[in-house]
Design an enzyme around this catalytic site. Structure first.
Site, PDB file in Angstrom:
ATOM      1  N   GLY A 141     -10.117  -6.914  -1.466  1.00 24.91           N
ATOM      2  CA  GLY A 141     -10.399  -7.871  -0.403  1.00 24.91           C
ATOM      3  C   GLY A 141      -9.739  -9.214  -0.617  1.00 24.91           C
ATOM      4  O   GLY A 141      -8.576  -9.309  -1.039  1.00 24.91           O
ATOM      5  N   LYS A 194     -20.901 -14.736   2.141  1.00 24.64           N
ATOM      6  CA  LYS A 194     -22.291 -14.349   2.381  1.00 24.64           C
ATOM      7  C   LYS A 194     -22.975 -13.715   1.169  1.00 24.64           C
ATOM      8  O   LYS A 194     -22.412 -12.830   0.521  1.00 24.64           O
ATOM      9  CB  LYS A 194     -22.350 -13.360   3.550  1.00 24.64           C
ATOM     10  CG  LYS A 194     -21.897 -13.942   4.877  1.00 24.64           C
ATOM     11  CD  LYS A 194     -22.010 -12.878   5.964  1.00 24.64           C
ATOM     12  CE  LYS A 194     -21.596 -13.435   7.325  1.00 24.64           C
ATOM     13  NZ  LYS A 194     -21.708 -12.397   8.384  1.00 24.64           N
ATOM     14  N   ARG A 222       0.818  -1.213   0.000  1.00 25.91           N
ATOM     15  CA  ARG A 222       0.000   0.000   0.000  1.00 25.91           C
ATOM     16  C   ARG A 222       0.854   1.266   0.000  1.00 25.91           C
ATOM     17  O   ARG A 222       0.455   2.282  -0.563  1.00 25.91           O
ATOM     18  CB  ARG A 222      -0.956  -0.012   1.195  1.00 25.91           C
ATOM     19  CG  ARG A 222      -2.095  -0.996   1.020  1.00 25.91           C
ATOM     20  CD  ARG A 222      -3.059  -0.977   2.180  1.00 25.91           C
ATOM     21  NE  ARG A 222      -4.208  -1.821   1.900  1.00 25.91           N
ATOM     22  CZ  ARG A 222      -5.159  -2.096   2.767  1.00 25.91           C
ATOM     23  NH1 ARG A 222      -5.104  -1.585   3.993  1.00 25.91           N
ATOM     24  NH2 ARG A 222      -6.177  -2.870   2.447  1.00 25.91           N
ATOM     25  N   GLY A 281     -14.241  -3.187   0.520  1.00 29.37           N
ATOM     26  CA  GLY A 281     -15.565  -2.627   0.777  1.00 29.37           C
ATOM     27  C   GLY A 281     -15.912  -1.514  -0.194  1.00 29.37           C
ATOM     28  O   GLY A 281     -17.050  -1.408  -0.670  1.00 29.37           O
TER      29      GLY A 281
END
Length: 655
Positions: free
Chosen positions: A354, A197, A36, A377
């Site tokens: 992610g 999910k 990063r 996200g």
């Protein structure tokens, strides 16, 4: 992309406060992965090379509003210094005198890292006072932290309420690629979704059903869909409360003609551990109790490969199985290989951050795809079609539309004829051929004829600073519309606060003047604005409503479209004070809403609304980038070459 970027602005000598994402993994105070930090280097280096003084903001971990040594950015600053090959200053504070002193001492080409933004409780609450303290340190805000773009925090969104915000190179790349997947993607468009999910992906699936041709479902979420189809899934993980939703999504996909593809076999085991017994079962045969699906099977891999064939746009978000354990990583690895292969065939391939980003990195394929998002996200919410606050707060470029953009200069009682002629010569040389927006100058009455002559072969328009509402008569010291027209003047400023407050002009008088100007085919620049005491009493909108309604009383809507409105807060005229971009935009948006209510939406979207009130190059960028501000009515800065600088800013912003 319609967002302003760091390339669009002059950085030399500017203090640039940059939000980066240095939320790197650490163990015992040592950075274990500096990816990063490296991702932010192009933007940081550009700013330094351009002569900016760079102040870096980032969070690290979740210190929950308290200083905690394990979350300090000091090791990050040290690693950044190694990567940049130059000194990186570090202040172990987030705000305060020590921070101000360090910023004041910064020289061009130097960089300073402030302590973890989340040491302050106000960061995640987007506290305006905290944001203002950071904004006061700099001239420009650069947002290069896509990973936090879905959060409205003080360091990414709050600052942009006080100083202009532009995108860094990383943010620009994220918006560019993710937009390719949401706005007119090249077809066929295939989406691969995995993860645990369905609830995490509801919005994504719903939005993608409008644009995708095929959606391939893997990961644990596949079992909620299989359960919805009545399949036996054994002890596989699924969301019982989302089974009905899965049925609805399957039905909606069928209605939309979108092929929603589910696995036909699965790798199952009795425990989620490495080295346990595993086997492959067909979904049609069902999974027996005590066994759980932990990866897609070999037939599903081949099925997915066939469905990907020929795709031109591919988005992958979420692993196909528990890829962290090698026994259940095959499906994820093979999908990664498929995506890499189809990239070689010319497809645009986007990995949605992610776990899928971690997977593509694990298999060494991150350089084999078009784009790997840095925000899990954030990328999900982008794909859902949501407006991300960290992107919305970045200044947008202006597109040519039905409204005119105007830069107008009100010279007031300044410049003799000779001085006016000399200055107009400079203007015609630099901005006389401008086509993206209109330039209007308003010299004294004595200089009008000369100004019209000198601008005759240019795109500069001439305005008068006032006129009477009668055609002729015993009105000592006044001029009529016909007199102005005979000189070649085509604009006239009416209702300026100085005419209202010094010479006692009323809304009724201004209304008469506007009607006369329209009758004589002059374009009125209709000025409105509140005094300081009116703003302090929260009467701004009341004052604006009264002035607009009385000023436009009895005027037909087609004529209203010909009027230019200038919002000039009286407290900011000639005082050196200026409304913040947010304050100005709030009033401009209100004026447009008021016009819509008084007339209709077409009128509201047709009328040019300018901002006036201590406009200068230092604050104009932040003002003009606001969506409802169509230019400026400039006072003091229009008398100097800074007026040309204002034109340069507009030229940069309009595309």
């Amino acid at each position: 992309m319609d967002k302003m970027t760091i390339k669009d602005i002059e950085l030399k000598g500017k203090k640039v406060i940059m939000r980066v994402d240095f939320n790197v993994p650490m163990k015992d105070g040592v950075i274990t992965n500096d990816k990063r930090i490296k991702a932010a280097l192009p933007t940081i280096k550009h700013a330094l090379n351009e002569g900016a003084k760079v102040i870096l903001l980032s969070h690290l971990g979740r210190p929950k509003g308290e200083p905690k040594p394990e979350f300090s950015l000091k090791p990050v600053a040290e690693r950044l210094a190694e990567l940049l090959g130059q000194e990186v200053k570090f202040v172990p504070e987030v705000v305060g005198d020590e921070v101000k002193k360090a910023v004041d001492e910064l020289k061009e080409g130097e960089v300073l890292v402030l302590e973890n933004t989340r040491y302050m409780k106000g960061e995640t609450k987007n506290d305006p006072e905290l944001a203002k303290q950071w904004a006061e340190l700099a001239d420009i805000h650069v947002n290069d932290a896509f990973g936090t773009a879905h959060r409205a925090h003080a360091s990414n969104v709050g600052i942009a309420q006080y100083i202009p915000s532009v995108a860094g190179f990383l943010m620009e790349k994220e918006i560019k690629f993710l937009s390719k997947a949401t706005a007119n993607p090249e077809k066929p468009y295939v989406v691969i979704l995995g993860g645990a999910k369905v609830s995490d992906k509801i919005g994504v699936i719903t939005n993608l059903l409008e644009v995708a041709d095929k959606i391939l479902i893997g990961g644990a979420m596949m079992f909620t869909f299989l359960k919805a189809l009545g399949k036996e899934i054994g002890s596989s993980k699924f969301e019982e409360d989302k089974v009905d939703l899965a049925k609805e999504l399957l039905e909606k996909a069928n209605e939309k003609g979108v092929e929603l593809v589910l696995p036909v076999d699965a790798v199952i085991a009795q425990k989620l551990e490495a080295g346990v017994e595993k086997k492959v079962v067909k979904i049609e045969d069902g999974i027996e109790d005590g066994w759980m699906g932990l990866d897609i099977g070999p037939e599903s891999i081949e099925l997915f490969k066939s469905k990907l064939a020929g795709a031109k746009t591919v988005v992958w978000n979420g692993p196909m199985g528990v890829f962290e354990i090698d026994d259940f990583a095959t499906g994820t690895k093979e999908v990664a290989n498929m995506v890499a292969e189809i990239t070689d065939e010319g497809a645009i391939t986007i990995i949605g951050g992610g776990d899928s980003a971690a997977a593509i990195e694990k298999f060494g394929l991150e350089r084999k795809v078009s784009h790997v998002s840095t925000g899990g996200g954030a990328s999900l919410e982008f794909l859902e079609g949501k407006e991300l606050p960290g992107i919305a707060s970045i200044a947008s470029k202006k597109k040519i539309n039905k409204r005119k953009y105007i830069l107008a200069g009100n010279w007031k009682m300044n410049k003799t004829n000779l001085e006016a002629a000399e200055f107009i010569s400079k203007l015609t040389a630099k901005i006389g051929k401008e086509k993206k927006f209109e330039v209007v100058i308003a010299p004294t009455f004595l200089a009008l004829e000369k100004a019209v002559d000198l601008t005759a072969s240019t795109n500069i328009n001439v305005a008068a600073q006032n006129m009477h509402f009668e055609d002729k008569g015993a009105f000592t010291g006044e001029v009529s519309a016909d007199m102005l027209k005979s000189l070649g003047v085509n604009y006239v400023i009416l209702g300026h606060s100085e005419r209202r407050n010094i010479f006692g002009e009323t809304d009724e008088i201004i209304n008469k003047k506007i009607k006369k100007a329209l009758e004589k085919d002059l374009t009125p620049i209709f000025c409105i604005g509140e005094k300081l005491e009116e703003r302090e009493k929260d009467l701004t909108f009341n004052v604006i409503e009264k002035q607009v309604k009385e000023g436009l009383y009895g005027i037909e809507k087609e004529d209203v479209k010909k009027i230019v409105i200038a919002y000039e807060p009286v407290w900011a005229i000639g005082t050196g004070k200026v409304a913040t971009p947010e304050q100005a935009e709030e009033v401009h948006a209100y004026i447009r809403k008021l016009l819509s209510e008084m007339f209709d939406e077409d009128v509201a979207e047709s009328v040019t609304i300018l901002y006036g009130g201590s406009v200068k190059p230092e604050n104009y960028f932040g003002l003009f980038t606001k969506p409802n501000i169509d230019g400026g009515l400039v006072g003091g800065a229009s008398l100097k070459e800074s007026f040309i600088d204002l034109a340069d800013i507009m030229r940069t912003i309009i595309v």
